[in-house]
Design an enzyme around this catalytic site. Structure first.
Site, PDB file in Angstrom:
ATOM      1  N   SER A 160     -29.463 -19.996 -10.420  1.00  0.00           N
ATOM      2  CA  SER A 160     -29.165 -20.920  -9.332  1.00  0.00           C
ATOM      3  C   SER A 160     -29.688 -20.313  -8.047  1.00  0.00           C
ATOM      4  O   SER A 160     -29.836 -19.083  -7.942  1.00  0.00           O
ATOM      5  CB  SER A 160     -27.649 -21.139  -9.223  1.00  0.00           C
ATOM      6  OG  SER A 160     -27.313 -21.784  -8.005  1.00  0.00           O
ATOM      7  N   TYR A 184     -18.720 -18.688  -9.415  1.00  0.00           N
ATOM      8  CA  TYR A 184     -20.015 -19.265  -9.763  1.00  0.00           C
ATOM      9  C   TYR A 184     -21.164 -18.407  -9.242  1.00  0.00           C
ATOM     10  O   TYR A 184     -22.090 -18.068  -9.999  1.00  0.00           O
ATOM     11  CB  TYR A 184     -20.118 -20.679  -9.189  1.00  0.00           C
ATOM     12  CG  TYR A 184     -21.422 -21.364  -9.520  1.00  0.00           C
ATOM     13  CD1 TYR A 184     -21.660 -21.848 -10.797  1.00  0.00           C
ATOM     14  CD2 TYR A 184     -22.423 -21.512  -8.555  1.00  0.00           C
ATOM     15  CE1 TYR A 184     -22.863 -22.466 -11.107  1.00  0.00           C
ATOM     16  CE2 TYR A 184     -23.620 -22.127  -8.859  1.00  0.00           C
ATOM     17  CZ  TYR A 184     -23.835 -22.606 -10.138  1.00  0.00           C
ATOM     18  OH  TYR A 184     -25.034 -23.206 -10.444  1.00  0.00           O
TER      19      TYR A 184
END
Length: 265
Positions: free
Chosen positions: A141, A154
């Protein structure tokens, strides 16, 4: 046409589905896993078959090592090997650091990082055993590099994926296996509340240099590049596909400086 085999985890929707369909269009036979969305996986498989390619499906729990081994071993057997592996399955959790529950931290890390490690190891062992000069693409990401408020679990898991990618690339280079990652920014997928096929340009993001979210198909293009011979000299890197999100600090800094200069004037 490649006439090779690609396995994609979490391919019942979103980036996983887009990647399966894009690679099928390029001539790959496709193996896919899903966690709970059996109907979505079947739809992905239907579209792969419509493109004239073979397809195999297995259910897989990304947080269960035994399930990962069973599903991926079965797909390799079903398809007769694996040339490309897209380590896509993942999950989200956001909460203020003071409130973040250990169970949520453990779930996200188990899925996004530990699960990616186990899956990558299973596939790399198959590639090494068969002498396949394979390609592995991990899904990281942009938040591998940029923190996100409420994103301790995350962002930490994706930062781990970035370093895992580098370590895998070093250890597997002697086997002829390349390992890279892509780092998507906001992407219009069901996980972000998008509907497949919607016009992402309608989702205005004026703070981004490219003022919209990304499309799953754009992520699939990046994955296909890293899996292709065009990237034969590329390993151990994260390719950010983020609409310029990494540039936002520079934009914000420029705004701050200009405002300060305006005050002085």
């Amino acid at each position: 046409m490649p006439n090779e085999i690609a396995i994609i985890t979490g391919a019942s929707s979103g980036i996983g589905r887009a990647t399966a369909l894009h690679l099928a269009g390029l001539g790959y036979d496709i193996g896919i896993t899903f966690a709970s969305n059996s109907q979505g996986a079947q739809e992905t498989a239907r579209r792969v078959k419509a493109a004239g390619r073979r397809v195999a499906i297995r259910q897989m729990e990304q947080t269960d090592p035994a399930s990962i081994h069973a599903a991926l071993d079965a797909l390799v057997t079903d398809l007769g090997g694996v040339d490309v592996f897209v380590n896509n399955a993942g999950t989200l959790a956001f909460d203020d650091f003071l409130s973040l529950k250990l169970e949520d931290w453990n779930r996200v890390v188990a899925c996004n990082l530990t699960g990616a490690f186990i899956a990558g190891q299973v596939i790399a062992n198959h590639m090494a055993a068969s002498g396949t000069r394979g390609r592995i693409v991990n899904l990281s990401s942009v938040h591998e590099a940029v923190p996100l408020k409420g994103g301790a679990a995350y962002c930490s898991s994706k930062a781990g994926v970035g370093m895992l990618t580098k370590c895998m690339a070093l250890d597997l280079a002697s086997r002829g296996i390349r390992v890279n990652a892509i780092g998507p920014g906001e992407t219009a997928t069901p996980m972000s509340g998008a509907v497949e096929g919607e016009d992402v340009a309608a989702r205005k993001r004026p703070e981004l240099p490219i003022s919209r979210p990304g499309k799953p198909e754009e992520m699939a293009e990046a994955i296909a590049y890293l899996a292709s011979p065009n990237a034969n000299y590329t390993t151990g890197t994260t390719l950010y596909v983020d609409g310029g999100l990494l540039l936002m600090a520079a934009i914000g800094n420029q705004r701050t400086i200009m405002e300060a200069l305006g005050e002085k004037a």
